[in-house]
Each structure stands twice: as structure tokens, then as C-alpha cells.
Scaffold this motif. Sequence first.
Motif, PDB file in Angstrom:
ATOM      1  N   LEU A 237      13.431  -5.811  -5.174  1.00 22.52           N
ATOM      2  CA  LEU A 237      14.906  -5.991  -5.113  1.00 22.52           C
ATOM      3  C   LEU A 237      15.243  -7.163  -4.161  1.00 22.52           C
ATOM      4  CD1 LEU A 237      17.529  -3.498  -5.028  1.00 22.52           C
ATOM      5  CD2 LEU A 237      17.467  -4.490  -2.821  1.00 22.52           C
ATOM      6  N   LEU A 238      16.083  -7.904  -4.758  1.00 21.24           N
ATOM      7  CA  LEU A 238      16.261  -9.421  -3.655  1.00 21.24           C
ATOM      8  C   LEU A 238      17.893  -9.213  -3.279  1.00 21.24           C
ATOM      9  CD1 LEU A 238      15.619 -12.057  -2.707  1.00 21.24           C
ATOM     10  CD2 LEU A 238      16.392 -13.068  -5.086  1.00 21.24           C
TER      11      LEU A 238
ATOM     12  N   LEU B 219      18.605  -9.903 -15.348  1.00 27.69           N
ATOM     13  CA  LEU B 219      17.862  -8.977 -14.205  1.00 27.69           C
ATOM     14  C   LEU B 219      18.884  -8.033 -14.041  1.00 27.69           C
ATOM     15  CD1 LEU B 219      16.552 -11.825 -12.076  1.00 27.69           C
ATOM     16  CD2 LEU B 219      15.051 -10.466 -13.737  1.00 27.69           C
ATOM     17  N   PRO B 220      18.475  -6.766 -13.715  1.00 27.46           N
ATOM     18  CA  PRO B 220      19.308  -5.732 -13.181  1.00 27.46           C
ATOM     19  C   PRO B 220      19.931  -6.010 -11.934  1.00 27.46           C
ATOM     20  CG  PRO B 220      17.062  -4.875 -13.680  1.00 27.46           C
ATOM     21  CD  PRO B 220      16.781  -6.401 -13.754  1.00 27.46           C
ATOM     22  N   VAL B 221      21.362  -5.500 -11.844  1.00 25.87           N
ATOM     23  CA  VAL B 221      22.148  -5.623 -10.687  1.00 25.87           C
ATOM     24  C   VAL B 221      22.296  -4.409  -9.828  1.00 25.87           C
ATOM     25  CG1 VAL B 221      24.329  -6.409 -10.004  1.00 25.87           C
ATOM     26  CG2 VAL B 221      23.306  -7.642 -11.852  1.00 25.87           C
ATOM     27  N   ILE B 222      22.187  -4.478  -8.756  1.00 29.97           N
ATOM     28  CA  ILE B 222      22.236  -3.271  -7.790  1.00 29.97           C
ATOM     29  C   ILE B 222      23.274  -3.401  -6.785  1.00 29.97           C
ATOM     30  CG2 ILE B 222      20.983  -1.454  -6.127  1.00 29.97           C
ATOM     31  CD1 ILE B 222      19.959  -1.444  -9.303  1.00 29.97           C
TER      32      ILE B 222
ATOM     33  N   TYR C 268       7.948 -10.736 -12.918  1.00 30.61           N
ATOM     34  CA  TYR C 268       9.157 -10.496 -13.602  1.00 30.61           C
ATOM     35  C   TYR C 268      10.116  -9.400 -13.318  1.00 30.61           C
ATOM     36  CZ  TYR C 268       6.177 -13.763 -16.107  1.00 30.61           C
ATOM     37  OH  TYR C 268       5.431 -15.002 -16.319  1.00 30.61           O
ATOM     38  N   ASP C 269       9.712  -8.335 -12.426  1.00 28.57           N
ATOM     39  CA  ASP C 269      10.392  -7.281 -12.079  1.00 28.57           C
ATOM     40  C   ASP C 269      11.329  -7.364 -10.920  1.00 28.57           C
ATOM     41  OD1 ASP C 269       9.141  -6.014 -14.206  1.00 28.57           O
ATOM     42  OD2 ASP C 269       7.761  -4.864 -13.188  1.00 28.57           O
ATOM     43  N   VAL C 270      12.247  -8.037 -11.040  1.00 30.48           N
ATOM     44  CA  VAL C 270      13.238  -8.525 -10.051  1.00 30.48           C
ATOM     45  C   VAL C 270      14.541  -8.027 -10.314  1.00 30.48           C
ATOM     46  CG1 VAL C 270      14.155 -10.491  -8.683  1.00 30.48           C
ATOM     47  CG2 VAL C 270      11.889 -10.750  -9.603  1.00 30.48           C
ATOM     48  N   MET C 271      15.313  -7.247  -9.329  1.00 30.46           N
ATOM     49  CA  MET C 271      16.552  -6.688  -9.136  1.00 30.46           C
ATOM     50  C   MET C 271      17.392  -7.535  -8.136  1.00 30.46           C
ATOM     51  SD  MET C 271      15.535  -2.830  -8.742  1.00 30.46           S
ATOM     52  CE  MET C 271      13.873  -2.915  -8.888  1.00 30.46           C
ATOM     53  N   LEU C 272      18.532  -7.924  -8.591  1.00 30.49           N
ATOM     54  CA  LEU C 272      19.452  -8.693  -7.760  1.00 30.49           C
ATOM     55  C   LEU C 272      20.261  -7.875  -7.061  1.00 30.49           C
ATOM     56  CD1 LEU C 272      20.581 -11.191 -10.469  1.00 30.49           C
ATOM     57  CD2 LEU C 272      18.625 -11.707  -8.796  1.00 30.49           C
TER      58      LEU C 272
ATOM     59  N   GLN D 207       0.993  -1.433  -0.025  1.00 33.09           N
ATOM     60  CA  GLN D 207       0.049  -0.084  -0.079  1.00 33.09           C
ATOM     61  C   GLN D 207       0.849   1.188   0.063  1.00 33.09           C
ATOM     62  OE1 GLN D 207      -2.950  -0.205   3.133  1.00 33.09           O
ATOM     63  NE2 GLN D 207      -3.210  -2.163   2.791  1.00 33.09           N
ATOM     64  N   TYR D 208       2.096   0.843   0.552  1.00 37.44           N
ATOM     65  CA  TYR D 208       2.966   2.454   0.629  1.00 37.44           C
ATOM     66  C   TYR D 208       4.098   2.493  -0.286  1.00 37.44           C
ATOM     67  CZ  TYR D 208       0.201   2.792   4.975  1.00 37.44           C
ATOM     68  OH  TYR D 208      -0.664   3.102   5.793  1.00 37.44           O
ATOM     69  N   ALA D 209       4.793   1.156  -0.693  1.00 39.28           N
ATOM     70  CA  ALA D 209       6.077   0.961  -1.218  1.00 39.28           C
ATOM     71  C   ALA D 209       6.031   1.002  -2.751  1.00 39.28           C
ATOM     72  CB  ALA D 209       6.567  -0.423  -0.732  1.00 39.28           C
ATOM     73  N   ASP D 210       7.016   1.383  -3.523  1.00 36.98           N
ATOM     74  CA  ASP D 210       6.975   1.445  -4.967  1.00 36.98           C
ATOM     75  C   ASP D 210       7.935  -0.125  -5.265  1.00 36.98           C
ATOM     76  OD1 ASP D 210       5.421   3.756  -5.573  1.00 36.98           O
ATOM     77  OD2 ASP D 210       7.155   4.629  -4.733  1.00 36.98           O
ATOM     78  N   ILE D 211       9.001  -0.177  -4.441  1.00 39.13           N
ATOM     79  CA  ILE D 211       9.770  -1.379  -4.604  1.00 39.13           C
ATOM     80  C   ILE D 211       9.628  -2.212  -3.350  1.00 39.13           C
ATOM     81  CG2 ILE D 211      12.093  -2.266  -5.411  1.00 39.13           C
ATOM     82  CD1 ILE D 211      12.725   0.439  -6.624  1.00 39.13           C
ATOM     83  N   LEU D 212       9.713  -3.472  -3.360  1.00 39.70           N
ATOM     84  CA  LEU D 212       9.803  -4.260  -2.139  1.00 39.70           C
ATOM     85  C   LEU D 212      11.116  -4.588  -1.975  1.00 39.70           C
ATOM     86  CD1 LEU D 212       6.390  -6.501  -2.682  1.00 39.70           C
ATOM     87  CD2 LEU D 212       6.667  -4.591  -1.268  1.00 39.70           C
ATOM     88  N   GLN D 213      11.672  -4.656  -0.799  1.00 36.45           N
ATOM     89  CA  GLN D 213      13.046  -4.898  -0.708  1.00 36.45           C
ATOM     90  C   GLN D 213      12.947  -6.185   0.146  1.00 36.45           C
ATOM     91  OE1 GLN D 213      16.056  -2.322   0.730  1.00 36.45           O
ATOM     92  NE2 GLN D 213      16.903  -3.853   2.312  1.00 36.45           N
ATOM     93  N   ILE D 214      13.795  -7.351  -0.429  1.00 37.40           N
ATOM     94  CA  ILE D 214      13.728  -8.634   0.283  1.00 37.40           C
ATOM     95  C   ILE D 214      15.124  -8.594   0.890  1.00 37.40           C
ATOM     96  CG2 ILE D 214      13.900 -11.141   0.486  1.00 37.40           C
ATOM     97  CD1 ILE D 214      10.997 -10.205  -0.229  1.00 37.40           C
TER      98      ILE D 214
END
Length: 337
Positions: free
Chosen positions: A205-206, A264-267, A230-234, A176-183
Amino acid sequence: MIIVMKPSATTADTKRIIKRIHRLGLQEHLSQGETQTIIGVVGDTQRIDRTAFEVLAGVERTVRITQPFKLASREFSPAPTVIDVKGVKIGGTQTVVMAGPCSVESRSQILETAHAVKEAGAQILRGGAFKPRSSPYSFQGLGEEGLELLAEASAETGLPNITEVMSPDEVSLVCQYADILQIGARNMQNYRLLQAVGKANKPVLLKRGLSATLQELLMSAEYILANGNYDVMLCERGIRTYERYTRNTFDINAIPALKQLSHLPVISDPSHGTGKWDLVGPVAKASLAAGADGLIIEVHPDPAQAWSDGAQSLKTGRFAELMTEIKALAAFLGRSL
Ligand code: PEP
Ligand code: MN
């Protein structure tokens, strides 16, 4: 083998293909995203004739994948995945910087930091509300109040946000509040949580686990993808080694290796990767040179008073200085920021 359905494929097309898979004595794994259906064929697929599937109604293409992670692999998608977070494109030619405090502490703290990181050129605001702390006696985060404050700072600055979700039953609240979920690193192999965010319609973002191999990280990403997201960042955030001078050992190899293995994008997270604010800048720059799509950096108006991770947080002014250097480096690398 994976069968990628056309966006226009009907349920009847998919059912027909599943029937055929069963007739061959194999099993299907159905992954239904918002725009596309993907059917994984499970079993001994070596002997199947791919062209027999490719001619069927609704099929876009088939892909033979040798890696244990399928949807996350480069073989599945030679082109990089680009994730659009409210207009911020992650994974393309743009370098993305996510910045903000480790934890949301108060209204004034998150608003001050949000304005400062925006001014310096960050495109995404970070801030934890549910904190995975090593000690149960440490500050655990403000919970929903923290999410509200983070969302308020996002609304005020126009910066989309990223925040951690720790438990499957909190996914809908955080969404409800986040634009990206961080694991977080500690939850990289919490498979129920991975399945839950796999069913959410927010980018994820995993973070790499404290002692996880790259293959384990990619298998965890696979859980999210296989559930239709399918929108996953490593994220490389440092691993546990015998070295104690730094909090973690930042694995620079992970960046080009993950880019090779996955689309997948890498951060890069040089804050947790080093644990020391004065090492954050050099490792941030090394990460971009190694091919990272973006950075996530902890920034605090007064790190000495921070409720968590003060030692690795940059003062707002130092973050602005680093951004100037990063912009020059991005330009040298032919990327925009
Ligand atoms: C964080 O981002 O503040 C955090 C807890 O990170 P990690 O899960 O990588 O330790
Ligand atoms: Mn932190």
C-alpha cells in the motif's frame, strides 16, 4: 511500448525478443513477476511495428502507452487489478476496510482492538511497529516486538494485517510478519525502498506524499511494479495546503482521478486526511461515494491515551457505528462489504 509475455513463455523466447529490441537500436526494461514477464521497450518506439513483435513466440500482446507511468496506467490494463490478501479481494466489487491503531502499543491494546474491528466487520488489521515520526523525541514504534504482537493478533482473529516498512534493510524482517507492506507518505519517493518492496512478494500500500502530485504518486508505484511486484494499492491520505484547521487537506479528486489514470486499487485514509476523529466518518463516506476500493482507519480502545495519532483515532464503539453506516452505503453503491 510494452510487450506482455505469455505465462508459458520461455527464457529463450524472452532473450530472442530482447535481441530484436537491441537490433532496432532500442533498450529493454525487463520486469519478471511471479507469473508473467513484461518487457518495456525504451527509446523512440513510435516507429516500431507492433505486429512484428506480436507474431513472435511467447508474446501475449503489445501495448502502446502514452503516459510516463507505464505498468501503472489504465492503458496497460483496462481491467482493474484485484489483489488477493489471504482471501480478501481488494480492487474488485468488494469494499475493504482496514482498521486498527496507529501504533502497536502493547499486547492487550492490539488484541482488544483487533477483536473489536473484526466484530465490527473490518477485513484487515492495521498497526504500526516502525513509525515515521516528525519528531525524533516522539514514540518510534515497538519495532520487531510490535510486529510479533501484530502477527499474534492476526493469528488470533484471522484478520490479515498491514504495517509500515521504513527502510530497505528492514523489508525482509517486516515480510516475516506482515501481509501487506505500507509505504508511508514520508517515504513515497524513497526510491531504494520502493525498489526493495518491488522485489518482495507481499502486496504494497503506497501512500501519497505530503506534497506529491498524482503523477508523482503513480511514478512511485511504477518503481514497485517495474521491480516485479504488481500488487500495489494507491492511498490518498491528505496533502499539505495552507489550511491548518485540519491536519491535512483530503483530496477527494484524487480518488476518481487515480481510478481514471490507473488500474490499481485506490484506498482512502480519512484519519490522516483530516487529523480529527469527528471528520473521519464523513470523509470515509465521501471517499466510498467517489469510488474508493477501500478505507484505512485508525481505531483505538482509548484514543485519549494513544501513543500516536489519538486525536484522529476512533473509539472502538464509534468505529462499529461507522461500519453500520458504511455497510448501508456500500449496498447502495452496489458493492459488498
Ligand atoms: C500511519 O499510517 O500511521 C502513517 C504514519 O501514515 P502517513 O505515512 O500517511 O503519515
Ligand atoms: Mn497514524
